[in-house]
Design an enzyme around this catalytic site. Structure first.
Site, PDB file in Angstrom:
ATOM      1  N   ASP A   1       0.849  -1.175   0.000  1.00 34.18           N
ATOM      2  CA  ASP A   1       0.000   0.000   0.000  1.00 34.18           C
ATOM      3  C   ASP A   1       0.897   1.241   0.000  1.00 34.18           C
ATOM      4  O   ASP A   1       2.046   1.181   0.441  1.00 34.18           O
ATOM      5  CB  ASP A   1      -0.893  -0.019   1.241  1.00 34.18           C
ATOM      6  CG  ASP A   1      -1.940   1.073   1.216  1.00 34.18           C
ATOM      7  OD1 ASP A   1      -2.299   1.512   0.111  1.00 34.18           O
ATOM      8  OD2 ASP A   1      -2.387   1.483   2.300  1.00 34.18           O
ATOM      9  N   LYS A   2       0.390   2.349  -0.500  1.00 32.22           N
ATOM     10  CA  LYS A   2       1.193   3.579  -0.551  1.00 32.22           C
ATOM     11  C   LYS A   2       1.053   4.415   0.717  1.00 32.22           C
ATOM     12  O   LYS A   2       2.033   4.632   1.439  1.00 32.22           O
ATOM     13  CB  LYS A   2       0.810   4.422  -1.765  1.00 32.22           C
ATOM     14  CG  LYS A   2       1.600   5.734  -1.876  1.00 32.22           C
ATOM     15  CD  LYS A   2       1.182   6.541  -3.081  1.00 32.22           C
ATOM     16  CE  LYS A   2      -0.143   7.256  -2.850  1.00 32.22           C
ATOM     17  NZ  LYS A   2      -0.023   8.383  -1.877  1.00 32.22           N
TER      18      LYS A   2
END
Length: 694
Positions: free
Chosen positions: A71-72
């Protein structure tokens, strides 16, 4: 017994000789060493790398991981978002101040862990604006599918309004990317005005190119749920900056060096994903989730394999990406997540990783729980897992090889000459071998640049190499000294205690020191063993020498010949070992000597350089890919088997241990028919523990 009249001379002694060789060939300490290794490794990982393993078998998959889907927000970036007030883009008849006020009225101050709401509240407070007199009387929270929140507000005169905040595409037209099941659906007023819409979309694109995350705000005068055709007005765009973590670029460079490719998965705009990827040293081949959803089957698989990340994704996209990588390409895949919507993807991945601050649902579906933010704990966990399984693989290879050496050497000598080493000495030898190798759990194993894939077939081949080569050299040495003047080695049915002591001490020495060759990924002098292992092996050899001298009258001069010969063949076998591993494609890769992150200057890397490095990693991924037979391979120890006494009720499946042992899956309370595909995760690596235990 039949060849040398053993049943005629002494039935009891013949049976004891046979039983002692059989006992010496059984790896009694294998399950003990395996369990101690895993338990100590899990404890060390939690203490030193802030990574808690939810089930011991998960260590195997962490060591085997080739691709990490990350995930960012909050993982690659800080999640400390900042609203850039001076850059707010306001709609018709609205100001930047009004856009921020409406955004504040559509935020929940009680959600302290929501970085977006908290950043809006901080920006609002810093501007000294006021919402006194307004009351938020109802609220529809964020849904990762619909990607917007709705707030219902009224003032002191009971004048109501409805405010929406979320992904720009979904605020402009709720049907963008596909219809959803939200109770409120709309298109903003002026949606059909091409000039008006072009201004919004172009501004949103400019923000995303600069790396800004954008939120769109829209509002309706009145409660939209009570209105037949509410008119939604576009209020504005809020640009938000979410900078990468300081250690993200170094962590990604280190993961790439360890041949773990990172794919970024985010719900943000594609341009934001590309800019973030550029800043942290990832490739910029980022695809929109919609491209993946609309692509044909084979094209979709190619997208997923070749891309560096995905943007504007839905929760279902995450799970599909993981399943394609795992099932179609056969690579061991990891997935990070923190929310309820990530649980399905975490459960689908071989290595589900709940990041710091994750919800209970994400933690229940994960194999690894991080207690520090960012990716760096994952890198430490990967290295430690590879060390754990380097120790386990080394011991498995060593123990099977030692069993081969003992059983074949003693059997051939008995069949060829009738000379049998005392059964008590053989049992003592097996006991010494097992006890002296327990410190393998504390060995200074080196992590290597390739994933640890414990394929049973190649472990057996390596065991055969060490076992058969040492056996052949042992027989050559012992038989060549038969009746040799001054050596007192007489192989016949009446062989004396000196001959038995000579054979016994040779086997003690060869089986003990061979661990130093087996454990090293390269030449033995390049990997220093732990002090406790060296002390254990040395002490065992000294005890063996004392027993041979005082119990079997072995001459000290003969002991010197045995030591000199063993040192020589140890070096020879070790030199050939490296070439043999390359021949069977079992090269473990270069050693990684430190846990320190690799410092990298992202600006100095060109796209061509990153592409070449990526191709090299993908070659390693292909080598580490699992076949269908390895994915579904299972080992079952029957309760009526003699090995059930050693292993108890521990289930083995697709790896050293079954994933279900030790904890329940997140979906275990559901009926079988209601289980999501692959929710009851199967381990995906073949097991060296399966050797001989069917």
């Amino acid at each position: 017994g039949t060849v040398h009249d053993g049943f005629t001379l002494s039935v009891k002694q013949t049976i004891l000789d046979a039983l002692s060789i059989l006992i010496a060939s059984i790896p009694v300490a294998l399950p003990l060493v395996l369990q101690v290794n895993l338990a100590l490794g899990a404890a060390f990982m939690a203490k030193n790398y802030h990574a808690i393993v939810t089930s011991i078998p998960a260590l195997q998959d962490i060591a085997s991981m080739s691709i990490l889907c990350s995930d960012k927000t909050g993982t690659l970036t800080t999640a400390n978002m900042t609203v850039i007030y001076d850059q707010i883009y306001s709609g018709r008849n609205f100001t930047a101040e009004e856009a921020l006020i409406y955004a504040r009225l559509c935020s929940n101050p009680d959600k302290k862990d929501d970085p977006i709401d908290q950043s809006i509240i901080r920006a609002f407070d810093s501007c000294n604006f006021s919402i006194k007199g307004y009351e938020q009387y109802d609220f529809i929270g964020f849904d990762p599918v619909v990607k917007r929140v709705i707030s219902f507000v009224r003032n002191g005169d009971n004048v109501k309004m409805t405010i929406a905040k979320g992904l720009p595409a979904k605020i402009l037209d709720t049907s963008a990317g596909g219809h959803d099941d939200h109770e409120l659906q709309w298109k903003i007023d002026g949606y059909n005005d091409k000039f008006f819409m072009a201004g919004i979309t172009q501004k949103d694109k400019k923000f995303s190119v600069k790396g800004y995350k954008t939120l769109a705000i829209a509002m309706v005068d009145g409660d939209a749920r009570e209105m037949e055709n509410p008119v939604w007005k576009f209020v504005g765009l809020l640009p938000m900056l979410d900078p990468p973590r300081e250690d993200t670029a170094a962590t990604i460079a280190s993961l790439h060096h360890a041949n773990v490719s990172v794919k970024m998965i985010t719900g943000d705009h594609v341009n934001i994903g590309k800019e973030t990827a550029r800043l942290i040293g990832l490739g910029t081949n980022i695809h929109a989730g919609e491209e993946v959803r609309n692509a044909q089957s084979q094209e979709k698989k190619d997208f997923i394999w070749e891309s560096d990340g995905f943007a504007s994704v839905l929760p279902s996209d995450k799970r599909e990406i993981v399943l394609v990588l795992k099932e179609y390409f056969g690579v061991v895949t990891g997935m990070t997540g923190d929310g309820v919507n990530d649980a399905a993807a975490l459960s689908a991945a071989q290595v589900g990783i709940a990041v710091e601050g994750a919800t209970d649902a994400a933690k229940n579906a994960a194999d690894l729980i991080l207690t520090l933010p960012g990716l760096s704990p994952i890198y430490g966990a990967i290295l430690e897992s590879r060390r754990i399984f380097a120790r386990i693989k080394a011991y498995v290879v060593y123990r099977v090889a030692a069993s081969i050496i003992l059983s074949i050497t003693l059997s051939v000598i008995i069949f060829a000459s009738g000379c049998a080493v005392d059964s008590l000495l053989v049992i003592i030898l097996a006991l010494l071998n097992d006890i002296s190798m327990i410190p393998v759990a504390y060995d200074k194993a080196l992590a290597t640049t390739k994933p640890q894939i414990p394929r049973a077939g190649k472990l057996i081949i390596q065991s055969l190499y060490f076992g058969l080569v040492h056996t052949a050299l042992a027989l050559i040495f012992i038989i060549s000294l038969n009746h040799h003047g001054g050596r007192d080695v007489n192989l016949n049915e009446q062989c004396d205690s000196q001959t038995k002591g000579f054979i016994w001490f040779y086997l003690v020495l060869v089986t003990e020191i061979s661990i130093f060759s087996v454990r090293s990924p390269s030449y033995f002098w390049k990997s220093v063993p732990s002090t406790i292992l060296m002390v254990s092996v040395t002490s065992t050899c000294i005890i063996g020498a004392l027993i041979a001298v005082f119990a079997s009258d072995l001459k000290v001069s003969n002991m010197g010949y045995i030591i000199a010969y063993n040192v020589g063949i140890f070096i020879l076998v070790d030199l050939v070992k490296v070439q043999f591993r390359n021949l069977i494609h079992e090269d473990p890769g270069d050693p990684i000597y430190t846990d320190d992150l690799i410092e990298v200057v992202v600006e100095e890397k060109t796209e061509m350089t990153m592409y070449a490095e990526k191709q090299q990693r993908y070659r390693v991924h292909n080598e580490s890919a699992l076949g269908k037979d390895e994915v579904n391979h299972q080992v079952h120890i029957r309760q009526d088997s003699i090995f059930s006494g050693f292993f108890g009720d521990i289930p083995f499946s697709d790896g050293f241990l079954n994933q279900s042992y030790g904890r329940q899956r997140a979906f275990s309370s559901l009926p079988r028919t209601a289980l999501p595909h692959d929710a009851r995760r199967r381990r995906t690596v073949s097991t060296p523990a399966s050797i001989g235990f069917y």
